[in-house]
Design a protein around this motif. Structure first.
Motif, PDB file in Angstrom:
ATOM      1  N   SER A 135     -16.080 -16.444 -21.278  1.00  0.00           N
ATOM      2  CA  SER A 135     -14.984 -17.347 -20.933  1.00  0.00           C
ATOM      3  C   SER A 135     -13.930 -17.367 -22.029  1.00  0.00           C
ATOM      4  O   SER A 135     -14.233 -17.220 -23.206  1.00  0.00           O
TER       5      SER A 135
ATOM      6  N   TYR B 225     -15.096 -24.252  -7.865  1.00  0.00           N
ATOM      7  CA  TYR B 225     -13.948 -24.553  -8.714  1.00  0.00           C
ATOM      8  C   TYR B 225     -12.620 -24.141  -8.085  1.00  0.00           C
ATOM      9  O   TYR B 225     -11.587 -24.110  -8.758  1.00  0.00           O
TER      10      TYR B 225
ATOM     11  N   PRO C  60     -20.293 -20.310 -14.162  1.00  0.00           N
ATOM     12  CA  PRO C  60     -18.893 -19.929 -14.018  1.00  0.00           C
ATOM     13  C   PRO C  60     -18.281 -19.350 -15.286  1.00  0.00           C
ATOM     14  O   PRO C  60     -18.628 -19.740 -16.398  1.00  0.00           O
TER      15      PRO C  60
ATOM     16  N   THR D 138     -20.771 -20.635  -6.966  1.00  0.00           N
ATOM     17  CA  THR D 138     -20.282 -21.036  -8.288  1.00  0.00           C
ATOM     18  C   THR D 138     -18.771 -20.865  -8.383  1.00  0.00           C
ATOM     19  O   THR D 138     -18.066 -21.729  -8.897  1.00  0.00           O
ATOM     20  N   ILE D 139     -18.248 -19.753  -7.887  1.00  0.00           N
ATOM     21  CA  ILE D 139     -16.791 -19.563  -7.869  1.00  0.00           C
ATOM     22  C   ILE D 139     -16.150 -20.560  -6.915  1.00  0.00           C
ATOM     23  O   ILE D 139     -15.129 -21.193  -7.230  1.00  0.00           O
TER      24      ILE D 139
ATOM     25  N   ARG E 108     -15.899 -12.313  -3.409  1.00  0.00           N
ATOM     26  CA  ARG E 108     -16.325 -11.952  -4.756  1.00  0.00           C
ATOM     27  C   ARG E 108     -16.734 -10.488  -4.783  1.00  0.00           C
ATOM     28  O   ARG E 108     -17.196  -9.953  -3.773  1.00  0.00           O
TER      29      ARG E 108
ATOM     30  N   SER F 188     -18.191 -15.225 -12.105  1.00  0.00           N
ATOM     31  CA  SER F 188     -19.468 -15.898 -12.347  1.00  0.00           C
ATOM     32  C   SER F 188     -20.480 -14.864 -12.826  1.00  0.00           C
ATOM     33  O   SER F 188     -20.458 -13.704 -12.405  1.00  0.00           O
TER      34      SER F 188
ATOM     35  N   ILE G 163     -11.014 -20.607 -12.788  1.00  0.00           N
ATOM     36  CA  ILE G 163     -12.212 -19.851 -12.464  1.00  0.00           C
ATOM     37  C   ILE G 163     -11.838 -18.398 -12.180  1.00  0.00           C
ATOM     38  O   ILE G 163     -10.944 -18.125 -11.380  1.00  0.00           O
TER      39      ILE G 163
ATOM     40  N   SER H  22     -23.854 -16.945  -7.034  1.00  0.00           N
ATOM     41  CA  SER H  22     -22.617 -16.470  -7.675  1.00  0.00           C
ATOM     42  C   SER H  22     -21.390 -16.815  -6.841  1.00  0.00           C
ATOM     43  O   SER H  22     -20.330 -17.154  -7.379  1.00  0.00           O
TER      44      SER H  22
ATOM     45  N   ARG I 299     -13.642 -13.041  -8.788  1.00  0.00           N
ATOM     46  CA  ARG I 299     -13.062 -13.493  -7.529  1.00  0.00           C
ATOM     47  C   ARG I 299     -12.160 -12.404  -6.962  1.00  0.00           C
ATOM     48  O   ARG I 299     -11.334 -11.825  -7.670  1.00  0.00           O
TER      49      ARG I 299
ATOM     50  N   ARG J  62     -20.602 -28.363 -10.089  1.00  0.00           N
ATOM     51  CA  ARG J  62     -19.614 -28.892 -11.049  1.00  0.00           C
ATOM     52  C   ARG J  62     -20.268 -29.870 -12.018  1.00  0.00           C
ATOM     53  O   ARG J  62     -19.918 -29.920 -13.206  1.00  0.00           O
TER      54      ARG J  62
END
Length: 279
Positions: free
Chosen positions: A265, A169, A227, A165-166, A128, A237, A234, A162, A120, A206
């Motif tokens: 993660s 969240y 993610p 996906t960010i 992104r 991704s 977050i 991508s 991000r 989600r």
């Protein structure tokens, strides 16, 4: 005794600033009056007013837009501090060579799929940016891009698996800012143009824990993204790109992408459950 009493009662200026920032966290999203911020921070109105006014110049706080006077919001500077701290912790735990190894492994497991890690990018409207890739011997000219372009261009969160996906969240206010953006030029025929459909897709992400895009960012390319979190926040991704001639993204490729994201993660919780344990 007087000196001891002063130490007990004293609160440093930096501590008072932190108290004001934490007050916004306790009060929740939206704008708040000086009085309610002061009560939440346990400080007097005059002190809070001075801290808020001083913080405007650093972007830590901002006056609420519109005709509402005397109301305040957290500024982008506060978000940047938080995300920089997360990025520092993330980088310390996840060295570049390990990120590269995970993306290269995903590239191999998906029959030479093109793999990327997008983090991000902070700003008035978040975006992104690609920070690493695993493309093997593939030629990025297939994407009409160079390596330099892939790594240097900040892209919208509104388009692409991508990005969505960010976006899925982030908080509601940031989502609204992104949706208000115009759709970038040169997107693929599968880009989601309807705002309601876009919001629905975020809920689907989600629910599933991943996103699929069919010729969304560019023609002739399908995508899958999952993610990457750090301490439940977050941060990035993982993106897999495959030629559209493949048809739908195979379930095995989706699972491999999710597992790669799990490996990158630093969650202390259970996401994505068994997949994380197996990664």
């Amino acid at each position: 005794m007087a000196e001891q009493s002063s130490v007990v009662r004293g609160v440093t200026a930096s501590e008072r600033v932190f108290q004001v920032q934490l007050a916004f966290k306790d009060l929740g999203p939206g704008d708040h009056g000086t009085g309610e911020i002061a009560r939440a921070a346990g400080l007097n109105d005059a002190t809070v007013s001075r801290i808020l006014a001083a913080g405007v110049y650093e972007g830590i706080f901002r006056r609420a837009p519109g005709k509402t006077r005397g109301r305040w919001q957290l500024g982008q500077g506060s978000a940047a501090i938080g995300f920089n701290a997360i990025d520092d912790a993330y980088s310390a735990q996840m060295p570049t060579d390990k990120v590269k190894a995970v993306l290269t492994s995903l590239h191999e497991k998906t029959d030479n799929g093109l793999t990327f890690l997008y983090t991000r990018a902070t700003g008035e409207v978040p975006g992104r940016q690609c920070v690493e890739m695993g493309v093997g011997e593939s030629d990025l000219e297939e994407l009409n891009m160079t390596t330099a372009a892939v790594l240097s261009v900040t892209r919208s969160l509104r388009t692409g698996a991508s990005g969505r996906t960010i976006l899925a969240y982030l908080g509601d206010s940031l989502v609204r800012r992104v949706i208000e953006q115009e759709i970038p030029p040169h997107v693929g025929p599968g880009v989601i143009r309807d705002d309601a459909e876009l919001l629905s897709s975020l809920q689907t992400i989600r629910d599933r824990g991943y996103a699929l895009g069919y010729q969304e960012c560019m023609a002739q390319w399908h995508s899958c993204a999952a993610p990457v979190f750090w301490d439940d926040t977050i941060t990035a991704s993982v993106l897999l790109l495959k030629k559209a001639e493949l048809g739908e993204i195979p379930e095995a490729y989706v699972t491999a992408t999710v597992r790669a994201a799990a490996q990158l993660s630093g969650l202390r919780g259970g996401w994505p459950g068994a997949l994380r344990d197996e990664a």
